[in-house]
Scaffold this active site. Structure first.
Site, PDB file in Angstrom:
ATOM      1  N   SER A 145       2.523   5.566  -2.395  1.00 34.09           N
ATOM      2  CA  SER A 145       2.624   4.306  -1.665  1.00 34.09           C
ATOM      3  C   SER A 145       4.067   3.848  -1.541  1.00 34.09           C
ATOM      4  O   SER A 145       4.412   3.105  -0.625  1.00 34.09           O
ATOM      5  CB  SER A 145       1.842   3.203  -2.379  1.00 34.09           C
ATOM      6  N   ASP A 148      -1.200  -3.043   5.286  1.00 35.66           N
ATOM      7  CA  ASP A 148      -1.340  -3.055   3.834  1.00 35.66           C
ATOM      8  C   ASP A 148      -2.158  -4.272   3.412  1.00 35.66           C
ATOM      9  O   ASP A 148      -3.010  -4.748   4.175  1.00 35.66           O
ATOM     10  CB  ASP A 148       0.052  -3.063   3.188  1.00 35.66           C
ATOM     11  N   HIS A 200       0.646  -5.216  -3.415  1.00 29.59           N
ATOM     12  CA  HIS A 200       1.002  -3.886  -2.939  1.00 29.59           C
ATOM     13  C   HIS A 200       1.833  -3.948  -1.659  1.00 29.59           C
ATOM     14  O   HIS A 200       2.877  -3.303  -1.522  1.00 29.59           O
ATOM     15  CB  HIS A 200      -0.281  -3.083  -2.709  1.00 29.59           C
TER      16      HIS A 200
END
Length: 543
Positions: free
Chosen positions: A325, A141, A174
């Protein structure tokens, strides 16, 4: 739908030569060179010559999959370089380095309850198993906040695959959320719980917003001990280099998990989720409705909660983002739970099968249903080690000088000792004992038995051999041989009895033979052979 499609095109970028395949790194490509006709790898000189035709040089080579990452010069053009190289005799494949996008949608402030844990029955699953720190999940990520109070104790060393500086810190946010959904620290008095309470997390930074090093991250995870990898990013371009990397990881028993994308599109494949050997994940809400943003269709395997998922956020806080996600790491957490709960030797194919078969049917927008951690754990076969007691002991050669069969059940001062006798044929000392065990309680269920022997001797160069009695042939069958230690209670030696049913007699008994001897020409007339412990056990299915 037109608006959704337009949004997807604006977000991901549509390259003219690659249609809906998406945007790519502007000055790099992947190249897979062919071997010479005689099978030898292409020389560095030949590679350099071929790449010079498009003004490029090799930046990195990945021997695991045979691909090179190639850097174009300032005048280089990706589309032209790919087209030129694909015509070369010694180039098997060339493609852009497709730029993946993270697929989360930020949402409103923190709320006090993690409702997303309820549909997947995480609390019920934790009654069975809370996870294992022997399982490592690779978080491919934007990095992870390494000092987040709900994550810092769960992290193992990772890497920044873009800069290779060893610092996978999150500069986007994220990856921190994704890591927390897999395995935020639990029962620490702060924050939130992760899907798997005890698994460890390896932060692997493969980009920041734009994911440019997916291939490198997958290979690193596979080569550095990850059992599960999560990829909460994607795009519309299919990469063969990425597929080869996934295949490499899958062949090493890794469970790859990836998000289906947030474009609201049906049957439009999103990568890497759409590659072979990946568990693809769509998003549902806490009430098992299809999330309005999720990509879906027959190509997507499972769904998981991905709407307002309370989890850690960058800056040591908490938020509730939405997106596939979020659904993907929830599924990766279920995968790590199942992996940790499964017996040794369980394959990634089996782990994925337990996840799919344990899923709840919430609609036909995905193939196999919404993941259910509790039901998947209940599908995992569990085994129990059973130990069996000695019911008889007989000296076949030598002299039994101390101890009884029951003394051999435990390692203590009560042991069985035997004085070796001179063999007539070998003219060297030996001792031979038979020990009978009662396995009648489980006789019909036993497929394999394990013999454990701990012994020592007061002479050098003594070998011990383990046998099992075959009642159908009325003779001993050799199992294994070991040198005998001269140190008291040194090590356990083990031998397996496969096809154990053959060696269980009509009374439910199994007889083991233990022989200790010195080689021909030994100067010893006798020696003392001491057995501290002898036992047999079986691993039995209990559910």
């Amino acid at each position: 739908m037109k608006n959704l499609l337009l949004t997807a095109m604006l977000t991901l970028g549509v390259a003219s030569a690659f249609g809906m395949q998406g945007s790519y790194v502007e000055d790099e490509i992947y190249v897979k060179f062919a071997n010479y006709a005689n099978g030898r790898p292409l020389s560095a000189t030949m590679k350099k010559f071929i790449l010079s035709k498009v003004g490029a040089e090799e930046k990195a080579f990945y021997p695991q999959i045979g691909w090179s990452r190639v850097k174009l010069n300032a005048r280089g053009n990706v589309e032209a370089a790919v087209a030129t190289l694909e015509k070369e005799r010694y180039v098997r494949d060339a493609e852009p380095v497709f730029l993946r996008q993270v697929v989360a949608t930020p949402n409103d402030p923190l709320f006090a309850q993690q409702k997303w844990l309820l549909p997947i029955q995480a609390p019920q699953a934790w009654d069975l198993f809370k996870g294992s720190d022997s399982v490592v999940v690779g978080i491919l990520d934007t990095g992870v906040q390494l000092d987040h109070p709900d994550l810092e104790n769960k992290l193992v060393p990772g890497e920044d695959l873009v800069t290779l500086d060893g610092d996978p810190s999150d500069d986007h946010g994220h990856g921190t959320a994704v890591a927390g959904l897999v395995g935020a620290e639990t029962d620490n008095g702060i924050g939130v719980a992760g899907t798997d309470q005890n698994s460890l997390l390896m932060p692997l930074k493969v980009g920041s917003g734009g994911i440019s090093h997916s291939v490198e991250g997958i290979l690193y995870a596979a080569d550095n001990g990850c059992d599960v990898i999560n990829m909460s990013y994607g795009g519309f371009g299919r990469s063969q280099a990425e597929q080869d990397a996934v295949n490499y990881a899958f062949a090493r028993n890794v469970v790859p998990v990836a998000a289906s994308g947030n474009n609201g599109l049906k049957d439009v494949i999103f990568y890497p989720a759409g590659l072979d050997n990946i568990l693809s994940v769509a998003a549902s809400d806490d009430n098992d409705n299809q999330a309005d943003f999720t990509n879906y269709g027959d190509w997507v395997d499972v769904a998981a909660p991905g709407v307002a998922t309370l989890c850690p956020s960058l800056g040591s806080g908490y938020g509730k983002p939405s997106g596939t996600s979020m659904a993907s790491p929830v599924t990766a957490g279920v995968a790590s739970l199942v992996k940790g709960y499964s017996p040794a030797g369980t394959t990634n194919v089996q782990v994925i099968d337990y996840i799919k078969r344990g899923a709840d049917n919430i609609g036909d927008f995905i193939k196999d249903g919404r993941v259910n951690a509790n039901k998947s754990l209940q599908l995992v076969p569990k085994f129990e080690d059973r130990n069996y007691g000695i019911v008889g002991m007989e000296t076949l050669m030598g002299t039994h000088t101390a101890g009884t069969g029951s003394d051999l059940a435990a390692l203590d001062s009560s042991v069985a000792m035997f004085a070796a006798a001179k063999q007539q044929t070998m003219r060297s000392p030996a001792a031979f004992q038979s020990l009978t065990f009662d396995v009648s309680a489980d006789a019909s269920a036993i497929d394999e038995l394990k013999v454990t022997l701990n012994a020592f001797v007061n002479a050098n160069k003594v070998t011990q051999m383990i046998y099992v009695w075959d009642p159908s042939l009325n003779r001993w069958r050799f199992l294994r041989a070991f040198p005998v230690s001269t140190l008291s209670a040194s090590v356990d030696n083990e031998a397996k009895i496969s096809g154990a049913q053959r060696y269980i007699d009509g009374n439910g008994h199994v007889t083991i033979g233990v022989r200790a001897f010195q080689p021909f020409g030994s100067v010893n007339e006798t020696f003392n052979y001491v057995m501290d412990r002898v036992g047999i056990s079986a691993k039995l299915l209990i559910n």
